[in-house]
Design an enzyme around this catalytic site. Structure first.
Site, PDB file in Angstrom:
ATOM      1  CE  LYS A  91      -4.468  -1.533   1.372  1.00 13.22           C
ATOM      2  NZ  LYS A  91      -4.321  -2.960   1.777  1.00 13.22           N
ATOM      3  CD  GLU A 113     -10.402   4.996   1.485  1.00 11.20           C
ATOM      4  OE1 GLU A 113     -10.268   6.212   1.268  1.00 11.20           O
ATOM      5  OE2 GLU A 113      -9.712   4.126   0.921  1.00 11.20           O
ATOM      6  CB  SER A 379      -0.298  -8.179  -1.428  1.00 12.12           C
ATOM      7  OG  SER A 379      -1.118  -9.052  -0.666  1.00 12.12           O
TER       8      SER A 379
HETATM    9  C1  LIG Z   1      -5.204  -3.974   1.400  1.00  9.83           C
HETATM   10  C2  LIG Z   1      -4.509  -5.228   1.078  1.00  9.83           C
HETATM   11  C3  LIG Z   1      -4.895  -6.017  -0.032  1.00  9.83           C
HETATM   12  C4  LIG Z   1      -6.101  -5.720  -0.877  1.00  9.83           C
HETATM   13  O1  LIG Z   1      -6.029  -4.529  -1.606  1.00  9.83           O
HETATM   14  P1  LIG Z   1      -5.805  -4.497  -3.171  1.00  9.83           P
HETATM   15  O2  LIG Z   1      -6.128  -3.099  -3.537  1.00  9.83           O
HETATM   16  O3  LIG Z   1      -6.721  -5.500  -3.807  1.00  9.83           O
HETATM   17  O4  LIG Z   1      -4.382  -4.838  -3.415  1.00  9.83           O
HETATM   18  C5  LIG Z   1      -4.163  -7.154  -0.323  1.00  9.83           C
HETATM   19  N1  LIG Z   1      -3.106  -7.533   0.441  1.00  9.83           N
HETATM   20  C6  LIG Z   1      -2.721  -6.804   1.519  1.00  9.83           C
HETATM   21  C7  LIG Z   1      -1.556  -7.293   2.319  1.00  9.83           C
HETATM   22  C8  LIG Z   1      -3.397  -5.643   1.862  1.00  9.83           C
HETATM   23  O5  LIG Z   1      -3.009  -4.944   2.946  1.00  9.83           O
END
Ligand SMILES: *Cc1c(COP(=O)(O)O)cnc(C)c1O
Length: 396
Positions: A91, A113, A379
């Protein structure tokens, strides 16, 4: 063939656009102009890359998952390590970009948000780094569930405003943030956390997250892997997936987005918007939305808070309908099992969101061959999910 979306009106095929109160149209136009200018400004892009390098910890490694590869005995599996970014997930890539735009437009107040608090923490972090006032809207229900992240934001100097309307979760927090922006648009920059919202946000967030795919492309070239490539990412709003996929859209890579099937697609407890949603307007753009029989926004469910959102970015609707990306869904149980497997085989505890992408290997790997290459976007890291793991996974 050149991809080139969104079009001038902010549409990806039939999806996207700008469905906002009249007072926001002009500010959105100005933001689009500023962004278009900054994208070509070397001073801006150099500062963006330098902060990602010196502060956020980029480039993140592309790790060969040797034991996971041996476990499936097919294609080689690589993990893109967004879990190693500062604040623990992808993020921050987007937040750094948007806050630099806020600084360029001389806005001193940042609003955001947040659902689980991950985007709120990333925004509070970068706002602190730039000495900007930061206000984060969060559903009261989510504040109870995610007390650690609430405290983190406060320690970083942000004000967290509890939202008590509706289901007291992310969709209500987003509505409240939009209301704040309408009122304070002259001195306030709204930092959106995924490839959602009115144009130009879905495009901007995708471009900032595209650093993920660009690095992967370069890293694969160095590794000199074979031609056949599969890319996998989980999809909540869709920003980590868009960031991985975008630089490969005009290549031959096969791409898979993985949504949360929660307790199952045949129940009403899931967050699989692309599988089960229908077109509608949510938070400023036209996209697939989970709706009940009356057309009201339905409550999404996923074991992972980051995927628990009843909407999805408009570009993913286009990529699904065009057939360029395939979308699948993985249940809570499958994600938990995948997290346990990755921890044991690779010494990496993934975020529950990312565990959905790992879980899809069960379906994909039997269709791959030795010599081919699979990249999974990891992610985020699992630290924030330890309580859930403790409740749901038992060890002797
Ligand atoms: C917020 C988050 C997501 C989901 O958000 P996307 O916009 O779909 O990437 C996925 N993985 C993690 C670790 C997150 O914090």
């Amino acid at each position: 063939m050149k991809y080139g979306l969104p079009d001038k009106r902010g549409y990806f095929g039939a999806y996207g656009g700008r469905f906002v109160p009249e007072t926001l149209i002009e500010p959105l136009r100005r933001l689009e102009k500023l962004y278009t200018r900054m994208k070509r400004d070397p001073a801006f892009t150099n500062e963006y890359y330098s902060i990602l390098r010196e502060y956020a910890g980029r480039p993140t490694p592309l790790t060969f998952a040797e034991r996971l590869t041996a476990y499936y005995g097919r294609a080689s599996i690589f993990l893109k390590r967004e879990d190693l970014c500062h604040t623990g997930a992808h993020k921050i890539n987007n937040v750094v970009g948007q806050i630099l735009l806020a600084v360029r437009s001389k806005k001193k107040r940042i609003i955001a948000e947040t659902g689980a608090g991950q985007h709120g923490v990333a925004t509070a972090t970068v706002a602190a780094r730039f000495g900007l006032q930061c206000v984060v809207y969060m559903g009261e229900e989510d504040m109870h569930r995610q007390q650690l992240n609430v405290y983190r934001m406060k320690m970083l100097g942000a004000e967290v405003i509890p939202v008590t309307s509706g289901s007291r979760t992310l969709k209500d927090a987003t509505s409240e943030a939009i209301r704040d922006w309408v009122t304070n648009v002259n001195d306030t920059f709204y930092v959106i956390g995924s490839v959602v919202g009115p144009h130009p946000y879905p495009m901007m967030v995708r471009d900032f997250q595209a650093i993920i795919g660009k690095e992967v492309r370069k890293q694969l070239r160095t590794l000199n892997t074979g031609k056949s490539l599969y890319l996998i990412a989980c999809v909540g709003g869709g920003s980590n997936a868009a960031g991985l996929f975008y630089p490969f859209l005009q290549s031959t890579a096969r791409m898979y987005g993985v949504e949360a099937a929660g307790l199952g697609l045949d129940t009403d407890k899931h967050a699989a918007t692309l599988a089960k949603g229908i077109p509608g307007v949510l938070h400023g753009s036209l996209s697939y939305v989970l709706q009940d029989d009356d057309g009201q926004i339905a409550l999404a469910h996923s074991i992972s808070a980051g995927l628990d959102y009843p909407g999805v970015g408009p570009e993913h609707c286009y990529l699904k309908e065009s057939g360029r990306v395939q979308y699948h869904a993985v249940t809570d149980e499958e994600a938990l099992k995948a997290a346990a497997l990755l921890a044991k085989l690779e010494g990496i505890i993934p975020a529950l969101e990312s565990a959905h992408a790992i879980a899809f290997l069960e379906k994909l790997m039997p269709c791959t061959k030795k010599g081919e290459c699979v990249v999974v976007n990891l992610s985020g890291r699992g630290d924030k999910d330890m309580q859930t793991f403790m409740e749901r996974l038992t060890y002797e």
